[in-house]
Design a protein around this motif. Structure first.
Motif, PDB file in Angstrom:
ATOM      1  N   PRO A   1       0.834  -1.135  -0.008  1.00  0.00           N
ATOM      2  CA  PRO A   1      -0.219   0.183   0.189  1.00  0.00           C
ATOM      3  C   PRO A   1       1.075   1.176   0.227  1.00  0.00           C
ATOM      4  O   PRO A   1       2.082   1.500   0.363  1.00  0.00           O
ATOM      5  CB  PRO A   1      -0.727   0.069   1.629  1.00  0.00           C
ATOM      6  CG  PRO A   1      -0.352  -1.459   1.752  1.00  0.00           C
ATOM      7  CD  PRO A   1       0.858  -2.075   0.652  1.00  0.00           C
ATOM      8  N   PRO A   2       0.148   2.169  -0.585  1.00  0.00           N
ATOM      9  CA  PRO A   2       1.171   3.747  -0.536  1.00  0.00           C
ATOM     10  C   PRO A   2       0.929   3.862   0.451  1.00  0.00           C
ATOM     11  O   PRO A   2       0.372   4.978   0.496  1.00  0.00           O
ATOM     12  CB  PRO A   2       0.136   4.451  -1.759  1.00  0.00           C
ATOM     13  CG  PRO A   2      -1.029   3.606  -1.971  1.00  0.00           C
ATOM     14  CD  PRO A   2      -0.237   2.068  -1.314  1.00  0.00           C
ATOM     15  N   ILE A   3       1.944   3.727   1.379  1.00  0.00           N
ATOM     16  CA  ILE A   3       2.466   3.916   2.513  1.00  0.00           C
ATOM     17  C   ILE A   3       3.653   5.134   2.953  1.00  0.00           C
ATOM     18  O   ILE A   3       3.517   5.189   4.436  1.00  0.00           O
ATOM     19  CB  ILE A   3       1.631   3.288   4.071  1.00  0.00           C
ATOM     20  CG1 ILE A   3       1.833   2.277   3.980  1.00  0.00           C
ATOM     21  CG2 ILE A   3      -0.470   3.513   3.879  1.00  0.00           C
ATOM     22  CD1 ILE A   3       1.162   0.993   5.038  1.00  0.00           C
ATOM     23  N   TYR A   4       4.733   4.797   2.678  1.00  0.00           N
ATOM     24  CA  TYR A   4       5.795   4.698   3.017  1.00  0.00           C
ATOM     25  C   TYR A   4       6.189   5.576   2.240  1.00  0.00           C
ATOM     26  O   TYR A   4       6.194   6.873   0.963  1.00  0.00           O
ATOM     27  CB  TYR A   4       6.291   3.386   2.195  1.00  0.00           C
ATOM     28  CG  TYR A   4       6.100   2.043   2.958  1.00  0.00           C
ATOM     29  CD1 TYR A   4       6.271   2.046   4.640  1.00  0.00           C
ATOM     30  CD2 TYR A   4       4.832   0.916   2.175  1.00  0.00           C
ATOM     31  CE1 TYR A   4       6.447   0.596   5.630  1.00  0.00           C
ATOM     32  CE2 TYR A   4       4.081   0.299   3.074  1.00  0.00           C
ATOM     33  CZ  TYR A   4       5.099  -0.041   4.968  1.00  0.00           C
ATOM     34  OH  TYR A   4       5.094  -1.466   5.328  1.00  0.00           O
ATOM     35  N   ASP A   5       7.446   6.667   2.420  1.00  0.00           N
ATOM     36  CA  ASP A   5       7.770   7.377   1.926  1.00  0.00           C
ATOM     37  C   ASP A   5       8.559   7.162   0.894  1.00  0.00           C
ATOM     38  O   ASP A   5       8.591   8.093  -0.432  1.00  0.00           O
ATOM     39  CB  ASP A   5       9.103   8.145   3.088  1.00  0.00           C
ATOM     40  CG  ASP A   5       8.174   8.505   4.124  1.00  0.00           C
ATOM     41  OD1 ASP A   5       6.582   9.358   4.222  1.00  0.00           O
ATOM     42  OD2 ASP A   5       9.078   8.730   5.761  1.00  0.00           O
ATOM     43  N   ASP A   6       9.607   5.715   0.391  1.00  0.00           N
ATOM     44  CA  ASP A   6      10.183   5.269   0.250  1.00  0.00           C
ATOM     45  C   ASP A   6       9.875   4.202  -0.229  1.00  0.00           C
ATOM     46  O   ASP A   6       9.524   3.321   0.846  1.00  0.00           O
ATOM     47  CB  ASP A   6      11.703   5.451  -0.387  1.00  0.00           C
ATOM     48  CG  ASP A   6      12.093   5.235  -1.477  1.00  0.00           C
ATOM     49  OD1 ASP A   6      11.562   4.976  -2.300  1.00  0.00           O
ATOM     50  OD2 ASP A   6      13.101   5.027  -1.876  1.00  0.00           O
ATOM     51  N   VAL A   7       9.087   2.911  -1.412  1.00  0.00           N
ATOM     52  CA  VAL A   7      10.039   1.758  -2.095  1.00  0.00           C
ATOM     53  C   VAL A   7      10.416   1.137  -3.537  1.00  0.00           C
ATOM     54  O   VAL A   7      10.522   1.946  -3.845  1.00  0.00           O
ATOM     55  CB  VAL A   7       8.343   1.074  -1.928  1.00  0.00           C
ATOM     56  CG1 VAL A   7       7.433   1.348  -0.759  1.00  0.00           C
ATOM     57  CG2 VAL A   7       8.241   1.731  -3.139  1.00  0.00           C
ATOM     58  N   ASP A   8      11.100   0.409  -2.266  1.00  0.00           N
ATOM     59  CA  ASP A   8      12.372  -0.088  -3.468  1.00  0.00           C
ATOM     60  C   ASP A   8      12.571  -1.486  -3.710  1.00  0.00           C
ATOM     61  O   ASP A   8      12.861  -2.755  -3.301  1.00  0.00           O
ATOM     62  CB  ASP A   8      13.338   0.636  -3.852  1.00  0.00           C
ATOM     63  CG  ASP A   8      14.505   0.796  -4.925  1.00  0.00           C
ATOM     64  OD1 ASP A   8      13.905  -0.047  -6.103  1.00  0.00           O
ATOM     65  OD2 ASP A   8      15.634   1.165  -5.277  1.00  0.00           O
TER      66      ASP A   8
ATOM     67  N   TYR B   1      13.925   1.829   8.746  1.00  0.00           N
ATOM     68  CA  TYR B   1      13.680   0.818   7.090  1.00  0.00           C
ATOM     69  C   TYR B   1      13.436  -0.468   7.532  1.00  0.00           C
ATOM     70  O   TYR B   1      13.211  -0.481   8.670  1.00  0.00           O
ATOM     71  CB  TYR B   1      15.694   0.701   6.935  1.00  0.00           C
ATOM     72  CG  TYR B   1      15.642   2.034   6.355  1.00  0.00           C
ATOM     73  CD1 TYR B   1      15.720   2.060   4.826  1.00  0.00           C
ATOM     74  CD2 TYR B   1      16.239   3.152   7.161  1.00  0.00           C
ATOM     75  CE1 TYR B   1      16.375   3.265   4.573  1.00  0.00           C
ATOM     76  CE2 TYR B   1      16.659   4.260   6.518  1.00  0.00           C
ATOM     77  CZ  TYR B   1      16.320   4.907   5.058  1.00  0.00           C
ATOM     78  OH  TYR B   1      17.637   6.007   4.824  1.00  0.00           O
ATOM     79  N   GLY B   2      12.761  -1.068   6.838  1.00  0.00           N
ATOM     80  CA  GLY B   2      12.013  -2.715   6.868  1.00  0.00           C
ATOM     81  C   GLY B   2      12.247  -2.933   5.352  1.00  0.00           C
ATOM     82  O   GLY B   2      12.868  -2.671   4.510  1.00  0.00           O
TER      83      GLY B   2
END
Length: 195
Positions: free
Chosen positions: A159-166, A185-186
């Motif tokens: 879901p779009p709830i993070y500051d960044d995803v990669d 970070y996770g």
């Protein structure tokens, strides 16, 4: 004559339509699928049977880099003509770009989404108009300035709830996603579980 209208030697440069022909390559033969036409300073698009797809009343008509579609511009709005199935959209997009791997990213009513090269909507127009990036298993999107990942069929993976995803690019970690929230970070698996 302006300086831009002459070449290095001072000769006048003729005005031509940008990339007026698109060729689909089949073995050693070339088949012309569409022609960009210019009439009275306006652009149009016709197919190889002479059928008018878009009349010559547009500001610009140009093929995509992969020649899978044409972008038609009138004022600030864009339309798309998909060459493989001859599907035509209305002039309703604010931005259109491709990733070169089978997908067309577009912005409509200030919301971004993804279309296939056949014009099928894969990701709904629900996301921020930032750059949508394709990953191995979907697309990195933003909603309300938060990042997430949507599958190539439009299902939310992260879901779009993070500051960044990669993605991880290291071998053995292809099924995991790096996430950042604030200073934390996770890692998330493709089922959306935080590890």
């Amino acid at each position: 004559t302006s300086r831009q209208d002459v070449n290095y030697y001072g000769n006048k440069i003729p005005k031509i339509a940008p990339r007026p022909f698109t060729f689909n390559y089949s073995k050693l033969n070339k088949t012309l699928s569409c022609i960009t036409v210019l009439k009275n300073g306006k652009y149009g698009l016709i197919d190889n049977s002479g059928k008018i797809i878009y009349p010559a009343d547009n500001d610009l008509v140009k093929p995509s880099l992969t020649d899978q579609y044409y972008t038609i511009q009138k004022g600030n709005l864009l339309g798309i003509y998909f060459t493989s199935n001859k599907k035509k959209t209305e002039l309703e997009f604010q931005n259109v770009y491709e990733d070169g791997l089978g997908y067309v990213m577009a912005v409509k009513s200030n919301k971004a989404g993804v279309l296939s090269y056949k014009g099928e909507q894969l990701v709904p127009f629900d996301y921020d108009p930032d750059f949508i990036m394709q990953l191995k298993y979907g697309f990195r999107v933003k909603k309300n300035k938060k990042s997430g990942i949507v599958s190539k069929s439009g299902l939310i993976i992260v879901p779009p709830i993070y500051d960044d995803v990669d993605s991880f690019y290291e071998n053995g970690f292809e099924d995991f996603i790096k996430v950042k929230s604030g200073e934390n970070y996770g890692i998330i698996n493709l089922k959306g579980n935080l590890i």
